[in-house]
Design an enzyme around this catalytic site. Structure first.
Site, short mmCIF file in Angstrom:
data_model
loop_
_atom_site.label_atom_id
_atom_site.label_comp_id
_atom_site.label_asym_id
_atom_site.label_seq_id
_atom_site.Cartn_x
_atom_site.Cartn_y
_atom_site.Cartn_z
N TYR A 96 1.22 14.09 2.39
CA TYR A 96 0.24 14.71 3.78
C TYR A 96 0.91 15.88 3.32
O TYR A 96 1.06 16.75 4.86
CB TYR A 96 0.98 14.23 4.70
CG TYR A 96 1.15 12.47 4.43
CD1 TYR A 96 -0.37 11.68 4.72
CD2 TYR A 96 1.73 11.65 3.36
CE1 TYR A 96 -0.60 10.46 4.82
CE2 TYR A 96 1.29 10.47 3.93
CZ TYR A 96 0.19 9.56 4.53
OH TYR A 96 0.55 8.24 3.91
N GLU A 142 0.49 -0.78 0.26
CA GLU A 142 0.46 0.34 0.21
C GLU A 142 0.95 0.98 -0.27
O GLU A 142 0.82 1.94 0.89
CB GLU A 142 -1.02 0.07 1.33
CG GLU A 142 -1.77 -1.06 1.91
CD GLU A 142 -2.37 -1.16 2.32
OE1 GLU A 142 -2.01 0.04 3.67
OE2 GLU A 142 -3.45 -1.94 2.65
N CYS A 170 -1.03 31.82 14.20
CA CYS A 170 -1.04 32.74 14.88
C CYS A 170 -0.65 31.66 16.35
O CYS A 170 -1.24 31.09 17.08
CB CYS A 170 -1.59 33.32 16.10
SG CYS A 170 -1.66 34.61 15.51
#
Lengths: 448, 868
Positions: free
Chosen positions: B849, B750, B820
């Site tokens: 990702y 995978e 922030c």
């Protein structure tokens, strides 16, 4: 191409077996009904040319191999009928084959919820075949090596007795190759290739499970012995292999039936009567307990960093102990425990690369070995009484007694087992039937 | 330099067995000696015996002592030397014959029967006496004014209290205070002297042997006696490294060490230098240089006095010693029992066991023993424990590994070391030891965990505890010196070639953009399919990048799709029309029941990774085939948050639960037809996959219905320039090897990241530049809201100033986003061409990702995706 489902087949066929002398190769051909042929191939690389006067005995050995090795394929469908299209076995052989296919598949049948009793019946020739002749085989022992402690004990015992030995193995395990190399003995290897169609059938949902692999290897090595001019095939199965591992529906199921005495005796006698009168098949360790074998193994330090009895990691070779011993299976647990009374602690820990008896996560595994709130595992391990005796022995030893699982045994289990734990020595004496030739009788009391 | 000089200056060069066993190496030795002579130095060359000869002499001793054919052994040793004379191209070797005659006489010496130590010393000394005699001839033939020197003239064994007769002869030490008389005496000899390592004069006038590490120690003694300018140890590696280079190829050459640091490193693992040779040079203040005979051009390690008192603390090296045994002793006596330790240590002494590390508490003392053959193969531990039992409760803990970090100021580093300490926190640590000289920190763990060293070395670097920017201390990586890796790609990254296109694209866009290059995706897919022919089916883990065009490109390359949620299945179906059911693999974790129902209805292969679904929803699984995800009990990966195996991980069914899983599956009427395990992400070692494959295949044999094995993904991708790329061909070969042993199983994988990471970049403009406290902060229009990996995983992404790619990288920048959060940092200490507002900054290797993990935190839209 979609394969027919073997489970729907009516008949399992022994189609033919082809020996190619030039390549020292035999093809074993099987089929379900009129389905595709399943071909298993064995190569006896490096075998000398067979003398003409041994050809007929070799042919009988090949037939026997063809019939016994068929069990791997038969089990995929377990059809109601069996047909032999080449030679048909004589009555005695057919009876043994019926046993191999029922007792040898008993665990398989149990796991798959099948009932094989009365289902397996090999066709049989009315007339008994001609009795086997003596082939004048050379005084030489062919010893199958499994990579574990048992066959090392056999190899070394024969070596010490000055017997000519050929280390033999079936397959391509680098671990076995390493053990054989370490022994420094001459070696022979049989290459075995299963039919890839069997794997496809399994993917499509065919029956699958445990097969009597020792029976198959026995038949292969009997043929190899004739080819390589050896008059003995010496296995390393010990006494406890004969004990059933489980009772199911009133039937005894033995995970290792083909390693047991019943198979050894029947097969050994059959070989002498029908294959070659001077070819002996026996196990040198038959009258020994696992503990007795382990104690003998403890003398052979030179195999420490190559051998493994673990079933899990055994086909792939790694340098570190962790790649030879998974540390989690019943074999690892048993061998560790059984060696503990007989080898220096640090040597044992170096063999395994860790201390299984100081690891609380292994508690359930060791409990199963001593049948403490658990059943003995479905594996080739010693009897519960042996594990209990080994535990009790190290529980008194200062270098072991504080390890987690030893302390637990000592304080929580041993007091409740009471008298059911015999002293270690009581389990080391040889006992029970065996086929060991008289000239090797000294082996049995070598260390008493 | 002339012999009558008032103050002669010396250098001592030591060459080991392999360095004196070939003609070409002798040419090197001659050249090095000549060079130093040319620098006004008097040269003392110290040599070992030819390689293998000391072992051969030891065997001769055994043979002679046990009454065997010692003359044959002597003849073999003689033959080796005579053949070497020919190999060196010498006409003859005057002097050698005398030693060979001596050897033959000693082989027949009656003292052999008693294994007399003086006799053994005479036999062993012959190795060096012969090699130095040959060496004198070689150097002479090379035109040097060389003279042979008997080391026993100047090295005399010291008498030490409590010395065993064996040690007093065969493991001696020598006095080595600077000796002005010797300096002057040798100055009257030839300017190049050749002498023997390993041997010394016994006080009785006979021969003594220095024992282990002897030749290095001889050189150190001679250097100290002569107050030499330096001692040079010439060996087969360029010096000491920050870790064992065979285990950590990225380990760095240590350019400079002080004596104490070097002593610690040599004691705790490094094999290059025997620790005992450092004491004499330290006492005399003589620098010691370690160099590689094969590669004299490499700089080597210089060991000398401590230079900077206020040097910044830092770890110089990490090492592991295996085969360690711990003996833990719990006192059973009274509170503050007097003499407990003395009693205990006396017992160790009685059994001849010498203690290394010690840890103690009020009621426990734990000590470590170094491995010896005697310890492992005899019953000494049993005997020790029996004697200890009356005074304490004793426990033997083995086999262990002692992992030691060496450097100055270890205690002041504790905060910096926290990621390393956290790593140890995951292990069972049996003992921690730190000495008052504050030079080391040792953790004793299970031996198998010696494999932590490469990861710990990397962590030390990342945490800043090993300060590689200190170029005076750290040199190049071993891999750079000895195994220059192929550059990670034959060509530069695609985005360099397409730079103008990227700049043009972003110029027309409003805001940051992820840009994907499908050609790279296809190339990776094709490379994977070609190299991994043993893998029967690859499913792309679409969680890495779910862009429809990316999914299509990968599906077109013959991959199936692995989904972890029902929404991913829907997205795959939307992107890839006609996606066949068998090309869908559903591998969810803690998904609700309805997702399993829908996935089965869709026809996908479904992976179960817990008992709960089988136990609680058997109807969902009735008549189905499933994949079972097993937790192999350990994990792997580039960061703890991506490790998906082991007790700490929420994934998979524990090994101990497998029988129950099988029972539940049977009860539910479903068949387990495949086993799956996935260790983690960013795994670069081929062996990890090979072992997992073999492990799963062996495990599968307990499951008769299993016919497929899924070893997951996690193929490592190089993020840094010096990251080695995963060797796909080696991986393919390793998997094929395992498969040969288990032909009955189809193999699945995978891969996710591997296909897409390098295909994507993040482009963002500079918003502001700030200088504060000596740092340059470069702000981008997006940060962790687009790419969270640096914040979440401390991931490193290459960053470049795409607008000024050709300008010199002269500014060290902290590249940050506008969110922030203090953690909104994309890259620290990056050297870039000085960025200005509006410059386009490229963050590389952002295809995996990246966009899929983006958020609208601070209500800032993350970068949109564009496909080239």
């Amino acid at each position: 191409m979609s394969l027919p489902d073997p489970r729907a087949a009516r008949v399992f066929r022994f189609v033919r077996r082809d020996w190619c002398a030039d390549e020292a190769r035999v093809d074993l051909v099987y089929a379900f009904d009129d389905g595709p042929e399943l071909v298993e191939t064995l190569r006896f690389s490096g075998a000398p040319r067979l003398p003409a006067e041994r050809e007929s005995a070799f042919a009988v050995a090949l037939d026997l191999m063809h019939w016994i090795a068929g069990v791997s394929y038969y089990k995929a469908g377990v059809p109601p009928a069996i047909a032999c299209e080449g030679r048909v076995p004589d009555t005695e052989t057919a009876e043994l084959l019926d046993l191999v296919y029922t007792e040898g598949l008993a665990e398989f049948a149990h796991q798959n919820g099948l009932d094989l009793a009365g289902r397996v019946r090999f066709p049989r020739a009315e007339a008994a075949g001609p009795p086997a002749l003596a082939l004048g085989l050379a005084r030489r022992a062919l010893v199958p090596v499994g990579g574990g402690k048992d066959s090392i004990v056999t190899l070394e015992a024969l070596r010490v007795s000055g017997e000519p030995v050929l280390a033999a193995w079936v397959g391509a395990s680098p671990l076995i190759a390493a053990v054989v190399a370490r022994s420094g003995l001459p070696a022979l290897r049989v290459e075995r290739t299963l039919s890839p169609l069997l794997f496809e059938m399994n993917r499509a949902g065919a029956w699958n499970g445990h097969i009597p692999v020792t029976a198959i290897n026995s038949a292969i090595l009997v043929a190899a012995a004739i080819l390589h001019d050896a008059d003995e095939v010496v296995f390393s199965n010990e006494r406890s292999a004969s004990a059933p591992t489980l009772e199911a529906d009133g039937r005894a199921v033995n995970h290792q039936w083909s390693k047991g005495w019943d198979f050894e005796r029947r097969f050994g006698e059959l070989v002498e009567r029908h294959v070659a009168a001077d070819l002996r098949y026996y196990s040198l360790l038959r009258p020994l307990s696992e503990l007795a074998v382990t104690r003998r193994f403890a003398r052979h330090e030179r195999y420490d960093d190559v051998f493994s009895s673990c079933n899990r990691n055994f086909r792939i070779l790694g340098e570190r102990p962790g790649s030879r011993w998974c540390g989690q299976c019943p074999k690892c647990h048993f061998v560790f425990l059984a060696l503990a009374p007989f080898v220096p602690k640090l040597r044992l820990l170096a063999i395994f690369g860790r201390n299984l008896l100081d690891d609380p996560a292994q508690a359930a595994g060791f409990d199963a070995l001593i049948e403490w709130n658990a059943a003995k595992p479905f594996e080739c391990v010693g009897e519960a009484v042996e594990s209990r005796a080994a535990f009790a022995a190290i529980a008194t030893r200062p270098e072991w007694r504080e390890d987690e699982l030893v302390a637990r045994f000592r304080t929580q289990i041993l007091p409740r087992l009471g008298a059911s734990v015999p002293p270690l020595d009581a389990l080391l004496a040889p006992a029970g039937p065996h086929r060991i030739p008289a000239r090797l009788a000294g082996f049995l009391d070598a260390d008493r | 330099m002339s012999a009558d000089s008032v103050d002669p200056r010396y250098v001592v060069l030591k060459f080991g067995g392999t360095s004196v066993s070939s003609k070409s190496r002798w040419q090197t030795i001659a050249r090095l000696a000549a060079e130093r002579y040319g620098q006004d130095l008097r040269v003392v060359v110290v040599v070992s015996a030819l390689s293998g000869i000391t072992n051969a002499l030891e065997q001769l001793i055994e043979t002679a002592a046990s009454g065997g054919d010692a003359q044959a052994a002597a003849a073999a040793i003689a033959d080796r030397h005579l053949r070497f004379v020919v190999g060196l191209g010498l006409a003859g070797a005057p002097g050698l014959g005398e030693w060979l005659a001596r050897l033959a006489a000693l082989a027949a010496d009656p003292r052999a029967a008693t294994r007399d130590y003086a006799w053994q010393a005479e036999v062993l000394a012959l190795g060096e006496l012969m090699s130095s005699t040959l060496g004198a001839r070689v150097l002479e033939a090379a035109g040097l004014a060389v003279e042979w020197l008997d080391a026993r003239e100047w090295l005399t064994a010291a008498r030490l209290p409590n010395q065993s007769p064996w040690a007093a002869r065969l493991s001696v030490s020598c006095e080595a205070a600077p000796n002005p008389a010797m300096r002057q005496a040798l100055a009257r000899r030839s300017p190049v002297l050749i002498t023997q390592g390993f041997i010394a004069r016994h006080p009785d006038g006979g021969t003594a042997i220095l024992g282990r590490g002897g030749s290095d120690t001889s050189a150190a003694y001679l250097g100290a006696l002569l107050a030499a300018e330096r001692v040079e140890i010439w060996t087969d590696v360029a010096g000491m490294f920050s870790a064992n280079p065979r285990v950590v190829p990225q380990s760095r050459l240590l350019r400079r060490l002080d004596y104490e640091e070097a002593q610690e490193i040599a004691t705790t693992g490094a094999k290059v230098l025997h620790p005992r040779c450092l004491t004499p040079v330290r006492e005399a203040g003589v620098p010691l240089l370690v160099k590689d005979t094969n590669r004299p051009e490499l700089e080597g390690t210089m060991i000398g006095p401590r230079e900077r008192e206020n040097e910044q603390p830092g770890v110089k090296a990490i090492s592991a010693r295996t085969g360690i045994t711990l003996v833990s002793m719990e006192s059973i006596g009274m509170y503050q029992q007097v003499g407990f330790l003395a009693d205990v240590f006396a017992i160790f002494k009685r059994h001849g066991l010498s203690i290394d590390l010690i840890g103690s508490a009020e009621t426990n003392v734990t000590v470590s023993l170094d491995p010896t053959e005697n310890l492992v193969n005899s019953n000494v531990i049993e005997a020790l424990c029996r004697d200890l039992e009356p005074v304490c409760r004793v426990k033997v803990i083995a086999p262990c590994a002692a992992i030691t970090m060496v450097g100055r100021g270890m205690r002041s580093l504790l905060a910096t070391l926290s990621p390393v300490l956290a790593e140890f926190g995951r292990e069972t640590v049996h003992l921690i030891s730190q000495s008052s000289n504050d030079l080391n920190l040792t953790f004793v763990v299970a031996e198998a965990r010696a494999d932590l060293v490469p990861a710990l070395h990397a962590l030390l670097v990342r945490a800043g505890a090993m300060r590689l920017d200190d170029e005076a201390s750290f040199g190049p990586a071993w891999s750079e010196l000895y195994a220059p890796a192929a550059p990670r790609a034959a060509t530069s990254p695609w985005w360099i070639a397409r730079r103008d296109e990227l700049l043009a694209l972003i110029a027309h866009e409003d805001g940051p953009r992820y840009v994907y290059d499908l050609a790279t995706v296809r190339a990776r897919a094709a490379a994977l399919r070609t190299a991994l022919s043993a893998v029967d089916r690859c499913y792309y883990a679409m969680k890495a990048n779910a862009h429809p065009a990316v999914l299509r490109a990968i599906a077109d390359s013959g991959f199936g799709i692995e989904c972890v949620s029902w929404a991913e299945i829907e997205a795959a179906d939307a992107a890839i029309p006609g996606l066949a059911a068998e090309q869908l693999l559903f591998t969810p974790n803690f998904a609700p029941r309805r997702e399993y129902e829908r996935a089965f209805a869709r026809g996908a292969r479904v992976t179960v990774d817990a008992l709960h679904p089988l136990a609680e929803w058997p109807a969902v699984f009735a008549g189905r085939e499933i994949v079972l995800r097993v937790d192999p009990g350990h994990g792997s990966g580039h960061h703890e948050k991506v490790i998906t195996g082991g007790d700490e991980s929420k994934f998979g069914v524990a090994l101990s639960d497998l029988p129950e899983a099988r029972r539940l599956a049977r009860a539910a009427g479903c068949r387990i037809v495949a086993l799956h395990a996935h260790l983690g992400s960013g795994i670069g070692e081929v062996g990890t996959f090979r072992d997992l494959h073999a492990w799963l295949a062996a495990l599968a044999e307990d499951f008769p219905e299993v016919t497929r094995i899924n070893i997951g993904g996690g193929l490592g991708v190089p993020y840094r320039e010096d990251d080695a790329a995963l060797d796909l061909a080696a991986l393919g070969a390793a998997l094929a090897e395992v498969k040969r042993h288990y032909p009955q199983y189809r193999l699945w994988m995978e891969p996710g990241r591997y296909l897409v990471a390098e295909a994507g970049v993040l482009l963002a403009r500079v918003t502001q530049v700030k200088r504060k406290a000596g740092r340059t902060w470069v702000g981008l229009e997006t940060g962790m809201n687009s790419l969270i990996r640096p914040s979440l995983y401390e991931a490193w992404h290459e960053i470049c100033n795409l607008s000024r790619l050709d300008e010199p990288a002269d500014t060290v920048c902290e590249v940050v986003g506008p969110i922030c959060e203090s953690g909104d940092v994309l890259g620290e200490h990056r050297r870039l061409p000085a960025p200005r507002e509006g410059d386009v900054i490229l963050v590389a290797t952002a295809g995996a990702y990246g966009a899929v993990m983006a958020s609208r935190y601070n209500l800032r839209e993350p970068a949109a995706e564009v496909v080239l």
